[in-house]
Each structure stands twice: as structure tokens, then as C-alpha cells.
Design a protein around this motif. Structure first.
Motif, mmCIF file in Angstrom:
data_model
loop_
_atom_site.group_PDB
_atom_site.id
_atom_site.type_symbol
_atom_site.label_atom_id
_atom_site.label_comp_id
_atom_site.label_asym_id
_atom_site.label_seq_id
_atom_site.Cartn_x
_atom_site.Cartn_y
_atom_site.Cartn_z
ATOM 1 N N SER A 17 68.275 76.244 -3.177
ATOM 2 C CA SER A 17 68.614 75.245 -4.193
ATOM 3 C C SER A 17 69.851 75.633 -4.998
ATOM 4 O O SER A 17 70.464 74.783 -5.633
ATOM 5 C CB SER A 17 67.425 75.008 -5.126
ATOM 6 N N SER A 47 66.300 64.270 -6.192
ATOM 7 C CA SER A 47 67.421 65.104 -6.627
ATOM 8 C C SER A 47 68.274 65.450 -5.414
ATOM 9 O O SER A 47 67.791 65.431 -4.276
ATOM 10 C CB SER A 47 66.897 66.391 -7.269
ATOM 11 N N VAL A 49 69.168 68.275 -4.354
ATOM 12 C CA VAL A 49 68.566 69.415 -3.649
ATOM 13 C C VAL A 49 67.404 68.956 -2.780
ATOM 14 O O VAL A 49 67.266 69.389 -1.636
ATOM 15 C CB VAL A 49 68.123 70.506 -4.655
ATOM 16 N N ASP A 50 66.556 68.066 -3.297
ATOM 17 C CA ASP A 50 65.426 67.579 -2.511
ATOM 18 C C ASP A 50 65.888 66.691 -1.358
ATOM 19 O O ASP A 50 65.317 66.732 -0.259
ATOM 20 C CB ASP A 50 64.411 66.843 -3.389
ATOM 21 N N LYS A 84 57.597 65.090 -6.229
ATOM 22 C CA LYS A 84 58.237 65.922 -7.258
ATOM 23 C C LYS A 84 59.015 65.087 -8.272
ATOM 24 O O LYS A 84 59.347 65.577 -9.354
ATOM 25 C CB LYS A 84 59.144 66.970 -6.611
ATOM 26 N N LEU A 89 61.612 68.099 -13.032
ATOM 27 C CA LEU A 89 62.022 69.490 -13.260
ATOM 28 C C LEU A 89 63.201 69.871 -12.378
ATOM 29 O O LEU A 89 63.262 69.484 -11.216
ATOM 30 C CB LEU A 89 60.859 70.448 -12.949
ATOM 31 N N GLY A 90 64.106 70.666 -12.931
ATOM 32 C CA GLY A 90 65.179 71.266 -12.151
ATOM 33 C C GLY A 90 64.707 72.592 -11.569
ATOM 34 O O GLY A 90 63.529 72.949 -11.648
ATOM 35 N N THR A 91 65.632 73.354 -11.028
ATOM 36 C CA THR A 91 65.283 74.597 -10.341
ATOM 37 C C THR A 91 64.566 75.586 -11.247
ATOM 38 O O THR A 91 63.499 76.095 -10.904
ATOM 39 C CB THR A 91 66.546 75.247 -9.735
ATOM 40 N N SER A 92 65.115 75.860 -12.426
ATOM 41 C CA SER A 92 64.468 76.849 -13.297
ATOM 42 C C SER A 92 63.108 76.349 -13.782
ATOM 43 O O SER A 92 62.149 77.127 -13.890
ATOM 44 C CB SER A 92 65.365 77.219 -14.475
ATOM 45 N N ARG A 94 61.099 74.425 -12.107
ATOM 46 C CA ARG A 94 60.183 74.542 -10.968
ATOM 47 C C ARG A 94 59.710 75.977 -10.788
ATOM 48 O O ARG A 94 58.562 76.211 -10.437
ATOM 49 C CB ARG A 94 60.858 74.041 -9.692
ATOM 50 N N TYR A 137 54.028 68.675 -11.080
ATOM 51 C CA TYR A 137 54.731 69.436 -10.037
ATOM 52 C C TYR A 137 53.717 70.041 -9.065
ATOM 53 O O TYR A 137 53.888 69.968 -7.853
ATOM 54 C CB TYR A 137 55.607 70.523 -10.662
#
Length: 186
Positions: A17, A47, A49-50, A84, A89-92, A94, A137
Motif C-alpha cells: 500500500s 480507494s 490502493v484497494d 472496507k 480508514l487509510g493505511t495507518s 488499518r 474494518y
């Protein structure tokens, strides 16, 4: 394995990610062409990334299955994480949610998710609290399956969203399920 995936999967997804870049336009076109309008709408809300993870999974599935990579399999690979969306939520976030989810237990996560009669409603019900985000999540499998069912998705698409972290429980052709497992690791 937890409902969020095993450590190997989570570590790979975390570092992946952070990698800049977007989806391959040809692969993205293949994915979107296989989707219904309702599925496309969900896909576009994911997102970057997803979306990238889903499209990379499609490439893996097509490579593994060749001619057997039907539109249904392609959409299943691309949309398995659509639940999701309900967590926001973003990476941090998650990473934190995964750690908290590992500590608090299944029953508390169900309470925190605050899912009503139709878990698909969670996608359009913005989470207000950190606990609700963590719960949603952790329950992205349930939420995603309900949202895809509402969108009229095919059985394999709904089932894979529901069972992608418990593939042994996923109904269907074992060869397709194995290819989808590989795709989730792509």
C-alpha cells in the motif's frame, strides 16, 4: 487465521500500500467491462490502493485460470474487499484497526461494527467513532458480501467477499477458490 487475514497477507498488503502507482489501464478496462453498473459504482468508490489490489488480483487469476477466468471470477477478484468502504480508514488506520481487532475479540467487534439488519447499509453510513471504524474494518467480509448481494452480483462474487479470509469455507469449485486465494496475495 483472523477475519482480517494472516500475518503474511497483512504485512505484504501494508508494504504494497505504500508503493506509489496506479492500476494498469488495460487490466482496469478488463475489470470494469466485466462488471454490472452497480458493481462499477462500488469499484469506483474503492480507494486507489484497494482498486490496485483488486486489479492486480485479476491479473493473477487470469494468469492462473486462462480461459476459465470468467467475468464472475474477475469481478470476485476485483471486489472482494469492497466492504472496507464502510470503515473509511487509510493505511495507518488499518494497521491500528488490525492490532486492536486482534486484542478485543469477535463479540466486541460485532458490537462495535453497529451493523443493522442489512450490513450493506454500513457502506453509506459514515462511521463516527474509532470503535465503529475498527468493527467495520474487521467485518468488511460481511459488509462486502451484503453490498454485493444488494448490487445483484453473481454467487461467486458474493461468496468470495464473504469467505476470502476463510477460503476453506467458500462454496464453489476448489480450483477457482485456489486461484482467488493466489489473487488475494498478488
Amino acid at each position: 487465521m483472523s477475519r482480517l487475514g494472516g500475518p503474511r497477507h497483512l504485512i505484504r498488503r501494508f508494504f504494497w500500500s505504500l508503493w506509489p502507482g496506479g492500476t494498469d489501464p488495460d487490466a482496469e478496462e478488463r475489470v470494469v467491462a466485466a462488471m454490472s453498473p452497480a458493481e462499477r459504482a462500488l469499484h469506483q468508490r474503492l480507494s486507489p490502493v484497494d482498486r490496485l489490489h483488486g486489479v492486480a488480483g485479476v491479473a493473477s487469476v487470469v494468469s492462473d485460470l486462462g480461459e476459465r477466468a470468467t467475468d464472475e471470477v474477475v469481478v470476485a477478484a476485483a471486489l472482494h474487499d469492497v466492504g472496507k468502504l464502510a470503515a473509511g480508514l487509510g493505511t495507518s488506520g488499518r494497521v491500528g484497526a488490525t492490532l486492536v481487532a486482534a486484542l478485543v475479540g469477535e463479540r466486541r467487534l460485532d458490537i462495535w461494527a453497529e451493523l443493522g439488519d442489512d450490513p450493506a447499509d454500513a457502506i453509506d453510513d459514515p462511521p463516527c467513532s474509532w470503535r465503529r471504524r475498527v468493527g467495520r474494518y474487521a467485518r468488511h467480509d460481511v459488509i462486502g458480501a451484503a453490498a454485493l448481494r444488494r448490487a445483484g452480483s453473481a454467487g461467486l462474487v458474493v461468496d468470495w467477499a464473504a469467505y476470502h479470509h476463510a477460503p476453506a469455507r467458500c462454496p464453489g469449485d476448489p480450483e477457482l477458490i485456489a486461484a482467488l486465494c493466489s489473487a488475494d496475495e498478488a
